[in-house]
Design a protein around this motif. Sequence first.
Motif, PDB file in Angstrom:
ATOM      1  N   ASP A  93       0.896  -1.153   0.050  1.00 22.73           N
ATOM      2  CA  ASP A  93      -0.116   0.023  -0.088  1.00 22.73           C
ATOM      3  C   ASP A  93       0.865   1.399   0.057  1.00 22.73           C
ATOM      4  N   LYS A  94       0.476   2.213  -0.739  1.00 23.33           N
ATOM      5  CA  LYS A  94       1.405   3.357  -0.742  1.00 23.33           C
ATOM      6  C   LYS A  94       1.345   4.169   0.422  1.00 23.33           C
ATOM      7  N   ASP A  95       0.336   3.938   1.328  1.00 23.62           N
ATOM      8  CA  ASP A  95       0.419   4.758   2.584  1.00 23.62           C
ATOM      9  C   ASP A  95       1.452   4.188   3.694  1.00 23.62           C
ATOM     10  N   ALA A  96       2.117   3.244   3.017  1.00 28.37           N
ATOM     11  CA  ALA A  96       3.042   2.479   4.028  1.00 28.37           C
ATOM     12  C   ALA A  96       4.316   3.366   4.167  1.00 28.37           C
ATOM     13  N   LEU A  97       4.244   4.527   3.291  1.00 32.21           N
ATOM     14  CA  LEU A  97       5.399   5.366   3.259  1.00 32.21           C
ATOM     15  C   LEU A  97       5.094   6.498   4.462  1.00 32.21           C
ATOM     16  N   THR A  98       5.778   6.592   5.385  1.00 35.46           N
ATOM     17  CA  THR A  98       5.649   7.373   6.525  1.00 35.46           C
ATOM     18  C   THR A  98       6.359   8.723   6.319  1.00 35.46           C
ATOM     19  N   SER A  99       5.911   9.914   6.438  1.00 34.09           N
ATOM     20  CA  SER A  99       6.973  10.981   6.501  1.00 34.09           C
ATOM     21  C   SER A  99       8.114  10.942   7.264  1.00 34.09           C
ATOM     22  N   GLU A 100       7.950  10.311   8.549  1.00 37.68           N
ATOM     23  CA  GLU A 100       9.148  10.113   9.665  1.00 37.68           C
ATOM     24  C   GLU A 100      10.231   9.171   8.754  1.00 37.68           C
ATOM     25  N   GLY A 101       9.578   7.943   8.469  1.00 34.74           N
ATOM     26  CA  GLY A 101      10.516   6.959   7.954  1.00 34.74           C
ATOM     27  C   GLY A 101      11.203   7.426   6.549  1.00 34.74           C
ATOM     28  N   VAL A 102      10.475   8.142   5.872  1.00 32.52           N
ATOM     29  CA  VAL A 102      11.368   8.680   4.511  1.00 32.52           C
ATOM     30  C   VAL A 102      12.296   9.744   5.147  1.00 32.52           C
ATOM     31  N   ALA A 103      12.182  10.730   6.224  1.00 29.94           N
ATOM     32  CA  ALA A 103      12.968  11.403   6.380  1.00 29.94           C
ATOM     33  C   ALA A 103      14.175  10.861   6.996  1.00 29.94           C
ATOM     34  N   ARG A 104      14.216   9.681   7.834  1.00 28.52           N
ATOM     35  CA  ARG A 104      15.319   8.913   8.219  1.00 28.52           C
ATOM     36  C   ARG A 104      16.073   8.502   7.017  1.00 28.52           C
ATOM     37  N   VAL A 105      15.366   7.919   6.167  1.00 31.84           N
ATOM     38  CA  VAL A 105      16.140   7.124   5.086  1.00 31.84           C
ATOM     39  C   VAL A 105      16.843   8.206   4.194  1.00 31.84           C
ATOM     40  N   MET A 106      16.057   9.610   3.849  1.00 30.62           N
ATOM     41  CA  MET A 106      16.950  10.524   3.201  1.00 30.62           C
ATOM     42  C   MET A 106      18.051  10.957   3.792  1.00 30.62           C
ATOM     43  N   ASP A 107      18.104  11.145   5.165  1.00 31.86           N
ATOM     44  CA  ASP A 107      19.306  11.398   6.226  1.00 31.86           C
ATOM     45  C   ASP A 107      20.138  10.551   5.770  1.00 31.86           C
ATOM     46  N   GLU A 108      20.098   9.279   5.947  1.00 32.69           N
ATOM     47  CA  GLU A 108      20.948   8.311   5.658  1.00 32.69           C
ATOM     48  C   GLU A 108      21.743   8.317   4.363  1.00 32.69           C
ATOM     49  N   LEU A 109      20.657   8.321   3.241  1.00 32.81           N
ATOM     50  CA  LEU A 109      21.308   8.403   2.030  1.00 32.81           C
ATOM     51  C   LEU A 109      22.200   9.784   1.522  1.00 32.81           C
ATOM     52  N   ARG A 110      21.720  10.698   2.230  1.00 35.56           N
ATOM     53  CA  ARG A 110      22.786  12.166   2.149  1.00 35.56           C
ATOM     54  C   ARG A 110      24.245  11.692   2.538  1.00 35.56           C
ATOM     55  N   GLU A 111      24.162  10.916   3.640  1.00 39.60           N
ATOM     56  CA  GLU A 111      25.584  10.862   4.090  1.00 39.60           C
ATOM     57  C   GLU A 111      26.323   9.759   3.295  1.00 39.60           C
ATOM     58  N   LYS A 112      25.695   8.938   2.628  1.00 33.71           N
ATOM     59  CA  LYS A 112      26.342   7.985   1.859  1.00 33.71           C
ATOM     60  C   LYS A 112      26.779   8.469   0.415  1.00 33.71           C
ATOM     61  N   PHE A 113      25.888   9.248  -0.164  1.00 29.33           N
ATOM     62  CA  PHE A 113      25.882   9.722  -1.883  1.00 29.33           C
ATOM     63  C   PHE A 113      26.072  11.153  -2.044  1.00 29.33           C
ATOM     64  N   ASP A 114      26.583  11.500  -3.158  1.00 31.95           N
ATOM     65  CA  ASP A 114      26.837  12.843  -3.392  1.00 31.95           C
ATOM     66  C   ASP A 114      25.523  13.313  -4.088  1.00 31.95           C
ATOM     67  N   TRP A 115      24.726  12.432  -4.929  1.00 36.26           N
ATOM     68  CA  TRP A 115      23.412  12.815  -5.253  1.00 36.26           C
ATOM     69  C   TRP A 115      22.550  11.761  -5.009  1.00 36.26           C
ATOM     70  N   VAL A 116      21.112  12.314  -4.394  1.00 34.43           N
ATOM     71  CA  VAL A 116      20.178  11.428  -3.977  1.00 34.43           C
ATOM     72  C   VAL A 116      19.078  11.887  -4.978  1.00 34.43           C
ATOM     73  N   ILE A 117      18.779  10.973  -6.105  1.00 38.21           N
ATOM     74  CA  ILE A 117      17.959  11.381  -7.078  1.00 38.21           C
ATOM     75  C   ILE A 117      16.310  10.699  -6.968  1.00 38.21           C
ATOM     76  N   CYS A 118      15.253  11.503  -6.772  1.00 35.27           N
ATOM     77  CA  CYS A 118      14.223  10.872  -6.005  1.00 35.27           C
ATOM     78  C   CYS A 118      13.210  10.972  -7.472  1.00 35.27           C
ATOM     79  N   ASP A 119      12.740   9.355  -8.083  1.00 37.55           N
ATOM     80  CA  ASP A 119      11.816   9.607  -9.223  1.00 37.55           C
ATOM     81  C   ASP A 119      10.414   9.622  -8.490  1.00 37.55           C
ATOM     82  N   SER A 120       9.749  10.781  -8.859  1.00 39.32           N
ATOM     83  CA  SER A 120       8.376  11.005  -8.283  1.00 39.32           C
ATOM     84  C   SER A 120       7.456  10.423  -9.211  1.00 39.32           C
TER      85      SER A 120
END
Lengths: 270, 92
Positions: A93-120
């Motif tokens: 279900d698309k509602d499985a994405l929570t704002s907090e969860g996404v925020a945490r993953v994005m923070d983690e990705l920012r640390e590992k990569f130069d570019w985080v490209i999100c396909d909307s």
Amino acid sequence: MAKVLVVTSGKGGVGKTTSTAALGAALAQSGQNVVVVDFDVGLRNLDLVMGAERRVVFDLINVVQGDARLSQALIRDKRCETLSILPASQTRDKDALTSEGVARVMDELREKFDWVICDSPAGIERGAQLAMYHADMAVIVTNPEVSSVRDSDRIIGLLDSKTQKAEQGEKVEKHLLLTRYDPARAARKEMLSVEDVLEILSIPLLGIVPESEDVLKSSNVGAPVTLAAPTSLPARAYFEAARRLSGEKLEVSVPVEKRGFFDWLFKRDA
Amino acid sequence: MSFLSNIFARRQQSSSVAKDRLQILLAHERGAGEAGESDLIRQLHKEIMEVIARHVAVDQDKVQIKVDRGSGCSMLEIDVEVPQQLSGKRVS
């Protein structure tokens, strides 16, 4: 400093996923560490376009919900080692994405990569808003066609109001990527021209990707067009767009095959 | 020759028709998104209609108001289609 870039459009079918894959690969081919993240939960396609569909074990939702570690879900591209993909889930279900969860993953990705490209995902609903929320920059993919331009205008409005940057009183850096452009038809005034679209949307131009058979051929074989056909016109447009994203000042022109009258006729300075 | 030029003329128009339609539509939609501008346009439309209606009978739909957002300045364009015979009296 990692940059978070959202590739968005409002309208479906204009080339978001193709452009995410191509820009991601082009940036990675220049040696930068890139991850492309599929936010289109339920209709994931980025893995397919990038030829990683059979290597998906865990996905974005598993990581958001804490069922898998980020490192377990990331898939490294076999052709370009600085390129990774974080796939979306197909079943949940698309509602499985929570704002907090996404925020945490994005923070983690920012640390590992130069570019985080999100396909909307297409649309202007929650999924699209989650994909753009953390963005520093946005690529608005637009076709020279009335419904696409209108939807892009809506998305620009959302980028100016519904993102973290907007909430903090800052601006998301916006770039227009005009795709499926046919210079000959635009010259015959059968198609909105680059200038028309720029005048209407008034955001800076990142690139013009011409309509080309190479795009479909590349997705058929599961490779970003910059990897499958690096000398093709669309690939050249994406390589140049990637260099502009990295801060280079390059004049935008419609890539054309032949030198001569038509080259002169369709060259754009915008 | 005239056949060819007809086709040519018609072709020339379609992209500019698209552009005009988009500009009018987006002027409206952008207004709806931004509270300030929307009130302005709605209020302007209402008051301009009132003034014109005092003197001439015009159709609501024949009045186009558009705002072009620019970086330096914005342009307000008011386009009123007035019927052929100006009676000077209000026809209702």
